[in-house]
Design a protein around this motif. Structure first.
Motif, PDB file in Angstrom:
ATOM      1  N   SER A   1       0.830  -1.204   0.000  1.00  0.00           N
ATOM      2  CA  SER A   1       0.000   0.000   0.000  1.00  0.00           C
ATOM      3  C   SER A   1       0.861   1.249   0.000  1.00  0.00           C
ATOM      4  O   SER A   1       0.547   2.245  -0.657  1.00  0.00           O
TER       5      SER A   1
ATOM      6  N   LEU B   1      -7.608  -1.294  -9.065  1.00  0.00           N
ATOM      7  CA  LEU B   1      -7.173  -2.201  -8.011  1.00  0.00           C
ATOM      8  C   LEU B   1      -8.363  -3.002  -7.498  1.00  0.00           C
ATOM      9  O   LEU B   1      -8.315  -3.566  -6.406  1.00  0.00           O
TER      10      LEU B   1
ATOM     11  N   THR C   1     -10.066  -5.800  -7.110  1.00  0.00           N
ATOM     12  CA  THR C   1     -10.186  -7.255  -7.024  1.00  0.00           C
ATOM     13  C   THR C   1      -9.825  -7.705  -5.624  1.00  0.00           C
ATOM     14  O   THR C   1      -8.885  -7.180  -5.007  1.00  0.00           O
ATOM     15  N   SER C   2     -10.552  -8.681  -5.112  1.00  0.00           N
ATOM     16  CA  SER C   2     -10.309  -9.160  -3.757  1.00  0.00           C
ATOM     17  C   SER C   2      -8.947  -9.829  -3.627  1.00  0.00           C
ATOM     18  O   SER C   2      -8.402  -9.947  -2.523  1.00  0.00           O
TER      19      SER C   2
ATOM     20  N   ASN D   1      -6.229  -8.645  -4.357  1.00  0.00           N
ATOM     21  CA  ASN D   1      -5.234  -7.677  -3.914  1.00  0.00           C
ATOM     22  C   ASN D   1      -5.093  -7.650  -2.393  1.00  0.00           C
ATOM     23  O   ASN D   1      -4.075  -7.211  -1.868  1.00  0.00           O
TER      24      ASN D   1
ATOM     25  N   MET E   1      -6.170  -5.709  -0.141  1.00  0.00           N
ATOM     26  CA  MET E   1      -5.701  -4.402   0.309  1.00  0.00           C
ATOM     27  C   MET E   1      -5.985  -4.170   1.780  1.00  0.00           C
ATOM     28  O   MET E   1      -5.134  -3.747   2.544  1.00  0.00           O
TER      29      MET E   1
ATOM     30  N   TRP F   1      -5.306   0.407   3.504  1.00  0.00           N
ATOM     31  CA  TRP F   1      -5.086   1.046   2.205  1.00  0.00           C
ATOM     32  C   TRP F   1      -5.853   2.347   2.040  1.00  0.00           C
ATOM     33  O   TRP F   1      -5.417   3.242   1.338  1.00  0.00           O
TER      34      TRP F   1
ATOM     35  N   LEU G   1     -11.455   0.723  -6.554  1.00  0.00           N
ATOM     36  CA  LEU G   1     -10.967   0.121  -5.315  1.00  0.00           C
ATOM     37  C   LEU G   1     -11.927  -0.964  -4.835  1.00  0.00           C
ATOM     38  O   LEU G   1     -11.918  -1.322  -3.667  1.00  0.00           O
TER      39      LEU G   1
ATOM     40  N   SER H   1     -14.011  -4.338  -3.901  1.00  0.00           N
ATOM     41  CA  SER H   1     -13.728  -5.676  -3.362  1.00  0.00           C
ATOM     42  C   SER H   1     -12.383  -5.759  -2.649  1.00  0.00           C
ATOM     43  O   SER H   1     -11.636  -6.724  -2.829  1.00  0.00           O
ATOM     44  N   ASN H   2     -12.057  -4.771  -1.859  1.00  0.00           N
ATOM     45  CA  ASN H   2     -10.774  -4.779  -1.170  1.00  0.00           C
ATOM     46  C   ASN H   2     -10.875  -4.651   0.340  1.00  0.00           C
ATOM     47  O   ASN H   2      -9.857  -4.505   1.008  1.00  0.00           O
TER      48      ASN H   2
ATOM     49  N   ASN I   1     -16.924  -3.062  -0.199  1.00  0.00           N
ATOM     50  CA  ASN I   1     -15.888  -2.677   0.757  1.00  0.00           C
ATOM     51  C   ASN I   1     -16.406  -2.542   2.183  1.00  0.00           C
ATOM     52  O   ASN I   1     -15.734  -1.942   3.027  1.00  0.00           O
TER      53      ASN I   1
END
Length: 275
Positions: free
Chosen positions: A5, A23, A25-26, A28, A30, A34, A53, A55-56, A85
Motif C-alpha cells: 500500500s 485495483l 479485485t479481492s 489484492n 488491500m 489502504w 478500489l 472488493s478490497n 468494501n
C-alpha cells in the motif's frame, strides 16, 4: 499488504501521467490500511480520472478517508468504484459530500456495501443537487427495509396494504414538497427532509436532469417502493437505464418509450396479468 500500500500510494502521489488505476479485485487483499494511504495520494494527484478500489475490504474508515481526500479538492476524478468494501453510513455521508460539491465526478459505484436506509438517504439527497453524475450503482445495499405491517382490524389497515410508521397523507405531502413541483432544485435550495430512502430517491428521479444509469438491483424493493419509483420516473427525462425495479418496470418508462435499457432479470416477467 501494508507494504504494498505504501508503494502504490507513493507511485500514485508522484505520477503525473496515469489516468486509470484499477485495483478492484479481492485478490489484492488491500484491507483497511489502504484507504488512508490512497487518500493521501489522491490529495496531491491531479491527473487520475478513473479509480477502482472495489472488493478490497477497505472498511468504513477507509471509505471515509478516500471520500474526504476528494471533497473540496481540485481533482479530476470522473469515475470512482468503491463497491464491496463494507462501507456503512459514515462512508455514505462522506461520499455524499463529494457528490454534492464536485463537478467532475460522473460515475459512482457503491454497490454491495452496507449503506442501509440512512446511508442511502444521505447519498440520494446529494445526487438530487448534483449536475454532473450520469451513472450511479447502489445495488445490494439494503436501502429499502420492508414497511411495518399493520394488524388486520387496526385503524387505517384497510384490510390489506402494509404501511410504514409515519407514512400516509402527511408523507405524501412531504414528498410533493420535496419534489419542488418537478422543476428541479434551485442552486443552494434545500429539499425537505426525506422520510425514507425511497422518498429521497423519488426526489432524485423527479429533479435530477443528468443521471442516465441507475442500478437498484439486489435491494429487495417492496411493492410500495416500486410504486413511488414508478411515479417519479414518469417525470424523469434523462434516465435511459434502470435496473432492479422488478416487473413493474414493464409498465413505467417502457410504455413511454424513453428507457433504452430495462434489466428485468429475476423480475418474474411473464406471470399472470402481464399479457
Amino acid at each position: 499488504g501494508d507494504t504494498d500500500s505504501v508503494v502504490v500510494g507513493a507511485l500514485l502521489g508522484a505520477n503525473t501521467t496515469l489516468k486509470t488505476l484499477d485495483l478492484g479485485t479481492s485478490s489484492n487483499a488491500m484491507g483497511k490500511g489502504w484507504g488512508p494511504v490512497v487518500a493521501q495520494a489522491l490529495v496531491v494527484n491531479t491527473v487520475l480520472t478513473s479509480l477502482s478500489l472495489g472488493s478490497n475490504g477497505l472498511g468504513d474508515a477507509g471509505g471515509v478517508a478516500v471520500a474526504e481526500s476528494l471533497h473540496g479538492k481540485n481533482f479530476m476524478l470522473r469515475a470512482l468504484d468503491v463497491s464491496s468494501n463494507r462501507l456503512q453510513v459514515p462512508a455514505a455521508r462522506a461520499l455524499a459530500a463529494v457528490v454534492a460539491s464536485e463537478v467532475n465526478l460522473t460515475s459512482l459505484n457503491v454497490g454491495s456495501n452496507e449503506l442501509g436506509e440512512r446511508g442511502a438517504i444521505a447519498l440520494f439527497e446529494a445526487v438530487a443537487r448534483n449536475h454532473s453524475l450520469t451513472s450511479l450503482n447502489v445495488s445490494s445495499n439494503d436501502l429499502c427495509p420492508p414497511p411495518a405491517e399493520k394488524k388486520v382490524g387496526e385503524p387505517g389497515s384497510g384490510g390489506g396494504e402494509t404501511e410504514r410508521p409515519g407514512a400516509g397523507a402527511g408523507a405524501e405531502t412531504d414528498r410533493s414538497k420535496a419534489g419542488g413541483g418537478g422543476g428541479g432544485l434551485r442552486p443552494g435550495a434545500k429539499a425537505a427532509p426525506s422520510k425514507s430512502s425511497i422518498d429521497a430517491l423519488a426526489v432524485v428521479l423527479r429533479t435530477n436532469t443528468t443521471l442516465q444509469s441507475l442500478d437498484l438491483s439486489g435491494n429487495a424493493l417492496h411493492e410500495k417502493a416500486i410504486k413511488l419509483i414508478s411515479q417519479a420516473v414518469r417525470r424523469n427525462a434523462s434516465l435511459t437505464s434502470l435496473s432492479g425495479v422488478g416487473k413493474s418496470s414493464l409498465y413505467f418508462k417502457a410504455l413511454r418509450g424513453t428507457a433504452r435499457t430495462l434489466d428485468l432479470k429475476g423480475a418474474g416477467v411473464g406471470g399472470e396479468g402481464d399479457g
